[in-house]
Design a protein around this motif. Structure first.
Motif, PDB file in Angstrom:
ATOM      1  N   UNK A 153       0.835  -1.205   0.000  1.00 21.90           N
ATOM      2  CA  UNK A 153       0.000   0.000   0.000  1.00 21.90           C
ATOM      3  C   UNK A 153       0.868   1.252   0.000  1.00 21.90           C
ATOM      4  N   UNK A 154       1.851   1.291   0.874  1.00 21.11           N
ATOM      5  CA  UNK A 154       2.763   2.443   0.920  1.00 21.11           C
ATOM      6  C   UNK A 154       3.587   2.528  -0.359  1.00 21.11           C
ATOM      7  N   UNK A 155       4.050   1.383  -0.849  1.00 19.60           N
ATOM      8  CA  UNK A 155       4.883   1.357  -2.040  1.00 19.60           C
ATOM      9  C   UNK A 155       4.131   1.894  -3.250  1.00 19.60           C
ATOM     10  N   UNK A 156       2.872   1.556  -3.369  1.00 21.29           N
ATOM     11  CA  UNK A 156       2.090   2.050  -4.502  1.00 21.29           C
ATOM     12  C   UNK A 156       2.055   3.580  -4.507  1.00 21.29           C
ATOM     13  N   UNK A 157       1.913   4.180  -3.356  1.00 20.92           N
ATOM     14  CA  UNK A 157       1.887   5.646  -3.289  1.00 20.92           C
ATOM     15  C   UNK A 157       3.248   6.234  -3.657  1.00 20.92           C
ATOM     16  N   UNK A 158       4.308   5.614  -3.171  1.00 20.52           N
ATOM     17  CA  UNK A 158       5.651   6.113  -3.445  1.00 20.52           C
ATOM     18  C   UNK A 158       5.966   5.994  -4.929  1.00 20.52           C
ATOM     19  N   UNK A 159       5.683   4.846  -5.513  1.00 21.00           N
ATOM     20  CA  UNK A 159       6.006   4.648  -6.924  1.00 21.00           C
ATOM     21  C   UNK A 159       5.116   5.488  -7.831  1.00 21.00           C
ATOM     22  N   UNK A 160       3.870   5.684  -7.433  1.00 21.03           N
ATOM     23  CA  UNK A 160       2.985   6.558  -8.210  1.00 21.03           C
ATOM     24  C   UNK A 160       3.546   7.968  -8.259  1.00 21.03           C
ATOM     25  N   UNK A 161       4.083   8.433  -7.142  1.00 17.89           N
ATOM     26  CA  UNK A 161       4.677   9.764  -7.113  1.00 17.89           C
ATOM     27  C   UNK A 161       5.972   9.809  -7.924  1.00 17.89           C
ATOM     28  N   UNK A 162       6.758   8.766  -7.846  1.00 20.34           N
ATOM     29  CA  UNK A 162       7.975   8.733  -8.660  1.00 20.34           C
ATOM     30  C   UNK A 162       7.629   8.734 -10.147  1.00 20.34           C
ATOM     31  N   UNK A 163       6.567   8.022 -10.511  1.00 17.53           N
ATOM     32  CA  UNK A 163       6.148   8.024 -11.916  1.00 17.53           C
ATOM     33  C   UNK A 163       5.721   9.421 -12.349  1.00 17.53           C
ATOM     34  N   UNK A 164       4.994  10.122 -11.485  1.00 15.02           N
ATOM     35  CA  UNK A 164       4.556  11.478 -11.813  1.00 15.02           C
ATOM     36  C   UNK A 164       5.736  12.427 -11.978  1.00 15.02           C
ATOM     37  N   UNK A 165       6.818  12.160 -11.283  1.00 15.45           N
ATOM     38  CA  UNK A 165       8.031  12.983 -11.386  1.00 15.45           C
ATOM     39  C   UNK A 165       8.909  12.579 -12.565  1.00 15.45           C
ATOM     40  N   UNK A 166       8.481  11.563 -13.291  1.00 15.47           N
ATOM     41  CA  UNK A 166       9.258  11.112 -14.448  1.00 15.47           C
ATOM     42  C   UNK A 166      10.391  10.175 -14.108  1.00 15.47           C
ATOM     43  N   UNK A 167      10.457   9.691 -12.884  1.00 12.46           N
ATOM     44  CA  UNK A 167      11.599   8.883 -12.458  1.00 12.46           C
ATOM     45  C   UNK A 167      11.505   7.437 -12.923  1.00 12.46           C
ATOM     46  N   UNK A 168      10.351   7.030 -13.472  1.00 14.82           N
ATOM     47  CA  UNK A 168      10.216   5.680 -14.017  1.00 14.82           C
ATOM     48  C   UNK A 168      10.239   5.665 -15.539  1.00 14.82           C
ATOM     49  N   UNK A 169      10.396   6.823 -16.152  1.00 19.06           N
ATOM     50  CA  UNK A 169      10.362   6.894 -17.616  1.00 19.06           C
ATOM     51  C   UNK A 169      11.656   6.355 -18.223  1.00 19.06           C
TER      52      UNK A 169
END
Length: 793
Positions: free
Chosen positions: A355-371
């Motif tokens: 649950x916590x990880x989903x929020x963290x990774x969603x925010x990283x995706x929004x910042x472009x860090x998973x692109x």
């Protein structure tokens, strides 16, 4: 909405890196591919310091934690980097180079190529060496100018983003409940509506620049018993709901804040870091917040060491995760090996990790860090030769002319003229006695979270990094023909009285005395204001009141100038000073703003965000008190302030007139409409700050005598008038009723249009009709001020 079109993912681009898929799909695929150790690694930070030679960051050794071995940690990944620029002085360009090289190392070390989120403090500007030091939040509140604060935050955010920072740990939305608390300087004021509107504006500016704003401290930190740092908060549920929570609610709903930091405090025995009803029930389930909740520094470990609700580190980690905390900051402690072992043993379910990880990774995706095209090179270093350190050093200017001009504008609007017998503005004095511990002290304008006071003091060998003119410098520039004699008199808090006779002699020889008193910002007892610098009394620190009294005894006109982080009782000076000028740590351009006010170049328009006490021992007391909190015949303690919330004078005068109530009766789901005129009756341009207070004379639960529900700045030329039309939704009369629900009750109300909480100018009695109406977080939050049409004129 247009649904995402499924796209076949090529082997070269893993699903989680493919922007053609929805963020939710990408994050789910990434979570499914991770081991428990890799999941947990995304949920903590490591405290680091950037290299001044452009190399990798070095782990910061804090006295509360063990050393961190990055080589051991990085293969599983890393969630955050804590304060790479805000830990030690480093040239901004070389710090950015250090950060980018570290990010490349982090991404290459883990299986998924995920970099870290880099966060920094930004409470009074980007807390980095060489960055502009803006006024502290209490000065933001004094401006009553959300648009200006938004512009300032946007500038801060652009500087942070330019060097590779993603998240800022601001704003502080704690509402002042006791001015003895050391962190008053970090707050915006003692009224929840002012805190909410100014804080939301800051969030909009920061988020608009691409920086994740972090609301702190959620919730109740400022309501600590006796104003002590990290003390319990003995507030009831109604105080929490009606005073402390609304600023957070507004900043999430209207500001779009993407992160929240839990408070250190406990309320009725439940620490905020372990309060599921607060961090999940209210914040997420009711308000709909979908960002990340981060720990205040060491706050999860405190569940064991200070709060005693966990027997070991794993128990503390589990309690925080179940409550809704997603990220441990500033460095790994409880979310490291203890949490890994607890998950393996079944003590902490993997579901709360996910649950916590989903929020963290969603925010990283929004910042472009998973692109797939993520690049660690920040905008400020784009196109530069990263191997030429000599060319890089000094390349990035975080204190440019635009920043300084904005800092000066904020400082000018934040200066509050408390009293004036006509001495100000000064009329070409020949001899000025400039006296006091802050008269010639460069850092007297800085708060405790400014880089020079927070970090620079530990590195005395390093230049301060920004220009900090003293009041001696700016006063000499403002009055070039005057002879300025400077005498320290006493220190801020050393109690030294031996210099007072010399100060009095200088005063007697002068045409006017400018007494510059106040605070020294610091942390944990190293200052008179700041985190951990609480006070037992609101008397001026040290021997400053004795110095001030000695200057008043000379019978020369004394202009008292205060550079402080909190309001202080001023004794005789309230009545005997020729003028009193209050400035709350106004930043690098603060002394120029003050000199401008003293000379008349600046017409002051600041208003008090906190009341100035008449007595040194009346805390806790704010203007929001109910009837029993005000002066009465049954107590010899009079909490009536010397200068009330919202007070401030100018060098012109204003007349308010012709109040018309267009809609004076409204249903509990309706609105009132009123109009009135404000005219500048003086001989110079000025700004009136119109404040709207609501008084509810009869309610089912005790209410404050009045509370701010709206305000607007009205700039007017001499003789100019403006007719304002104001729409006041019934929702603004809502409060938490006996059953814990927020309600609007029928009955009579007073709407007071006022120059301050102690200076009502026009009052309308209006009536709410119909049934009691429950409201929730979707209620209307603002009165609307606009120009009246011709029919109102």
């Amino acid at each position: 909405m247009i649904a995402n079109v499924a796209v076949e993912t090529t082997p070269e681009v893993p699903l989680w890196n493919d922007p053609a898929h929805s963020v939710s799909t990408r994050v789910s695929a990434l979570i499914d591919a991770m081991t428990p150790e890799e999941k947990i690694a995304q949920l903590y930070g490591v405290w680091v310091g950037a290299s001044d030679e452009g190399g990798d960051v070095a782990p910061h050794q804090h006295d509360m934690e063990e050393a961190v071995d990055l080589d051991t940690l990085l293969p599983t990944g890393l969630g955050q980097l804590t304060r790479p620029f805000g830990t030690a002085p480093v040239d901004p360009a070389l710090g950015a180079l250090s950060l980018l090289r570290t990010q490349a190392r982090i991404a290459s070390a883990n299986r998924f190529g995920i970099p870290a989120v880099a966060h920094e403090e930004c409470l009074a500007g980007f807390a980095a060496w060489g960055a502009t030091a803006y006024p502290v939040p209490l000065s933001w509140g004094a401006t009553f100018d959300p648009d200006l604060v938004r512009d300032m935050a946007a500038a801060i955010g652009r500087d942070m983003r330019s060097v590779g920072v993603h998240q800022g740990l601001a704003p502080v939305l704690d509402v002042v409940r006791d001015a003895r608390w050391g962190r008053v300087e970090e707050t915006i004021g003692e009224d929840p509506y002012l805190v909410g509107t100014i804080g939301t504006a800051y969030v909009r500016g920061l988020e608009g620049a691409g920086i994740v704003a972090t609301l702190k401290h959620f919730v109740g930190y400022s309501a600590s018993r006796a104003g002590r740092n990290l003390a319990p908060s003995p507030m009831g549920p109604r105080e929490r709901a009606d005073v402390l929570l609304p600023p957070f609610e507004m900043a999430i709903r209207e500001g779009g804040a993407r992160s929240v930091m839990h408070s250190y405090t406990d309320t009725d025995g439940v620490p905020a870091a372990a309060d599921e009803t607060l961090l999940t029930g209210l914040l997420r389930d009711t308000w709909g917040f979908d960002g990340t909740v981060v720990a205040d520094y060491f706050g999860i470990a405190f569940l064991r060491t200070l709060h005693g609700i966990a027997a070991d580190w794993a128990g503390a980690a589990g309690a925080a995760l179940r409550a809704g905390v997603d990220v441990e900051l500033p460095t790994v402690k409880t979310f490291g090996a203890p949490l890994v072992e607890a998950v393996a043993a079944g003590r902490v379910p993997e579901a709360v990790i996910d649950r916590a990880l989903r929020r963290v990774l969603t925010q990283k995706a929004a910042l472009g860090l998973l692109d797939p095209d993520w690049n660690p090179v920040p905008p400020a270093l784009d196109g530069t030769d990263l191997d030429d350190l000599d060319a890089l050093r000094g390349r990035i200017d975080l204190d440019g002319p635009g920043n300084r001009e904005l800092a000066r504008t904020v400082a000018e609007e934040a200066v509050v003229l408390l009293s004036n017998d006509g001495t100000l503005p000064l009329d070409r004095p020949r001899r000025i006695a400039l006296i006091g511990p802050n008269a010639d002290e460069p850092t007297a304008v800085l708060g405790c979270y400014s880089f020079p006071q927070h970090i620079g003091v530990h590195h005395p060998e390093t230049p301060v990094g920004i220009e900090l003119p003293t009041l001696r410098d700016t006063l000499a520039a403002e009055f070039p023909d005057a002879e300025v004699t400077v005498v320290r008199g006493t220190g801020v808090d050393d109690g030294d009285v031996f210099g007072i006779p010399e100060a009095a002699r200088a005063a007697r020889d002068a045409d006017v005395v400018v007494a510059v008193l106040g605070d020294r910002a610091g942390l944990f007892g190293r200052g008179t204001s700041g985190e951990g610098c609480d006070t037992e009394s609101l008397a001026l620190p040290g021997a400053q009141q004795q110095l001030l009294d000695a200057l008043l005894d000379t019978r020369k006109p004394v202009v008292t100038v205060l550079l402080t982080g909190r309001p202080y009782a001023l004794g005789r000076a309230v009545e005997e000073s020729a003028a009193i000028v209050q400035s709350f740590f106004p930043g690098a351009e603060g002394t120029a703003a003050i000199a401008g006010v003293l000379g008349g170049r600046v017409n002051p328009s600041g208003r008090l965000p906190v009341s100035v006490p008449r007595g040194a021992g009346v805390q806790p007391a704010t203007y929001l008190g109910a009837r029993l909190a005000h002066a009465s015949e049954v107590s010899n303690v009079d909490p009536t302030p010397a200068f009330g919330f919202g007070h401030g004078l100018t060098y012109t005068t204003f007349a308010w007139s012709d109040l018309v109530t267009h809609t004076g009766v409204a249903a509990t789901d309706g609105e009132f409409s009123l109009a009135f005129t404000v005219r500048n009756t003086g001989d110079r341009h000025g700004t009136e700050v119109v404040q709207l207070y609501l008084h509810d004379p009869v309610a089912s639960v005790v209410q404050p005598v009045q509370r701010l529900v709206g305000y607007t700045r009205v700039p007017l030329a001499p003789g100019e008038a403006r007719r304002l039309r104001v729409t006041v939704p019934a929702d603004l009369a809502s409060f938490t009723g006996r059953d814990g629900r927020r309600v609007v009750e029928p009955g009579d109300l007073e709407l007071r249009f006022a120059a301050s909480s102690t200076d009502p100018r026009l009052t309308a009695t209006v009536t709410l009709t119909g049934p009691e109406r429950p409201v929730d977080h979707t209620r209307r939050l603002h009165a609307v001020f606009g120009r009246a049409d011709t029919a109102d004129a």
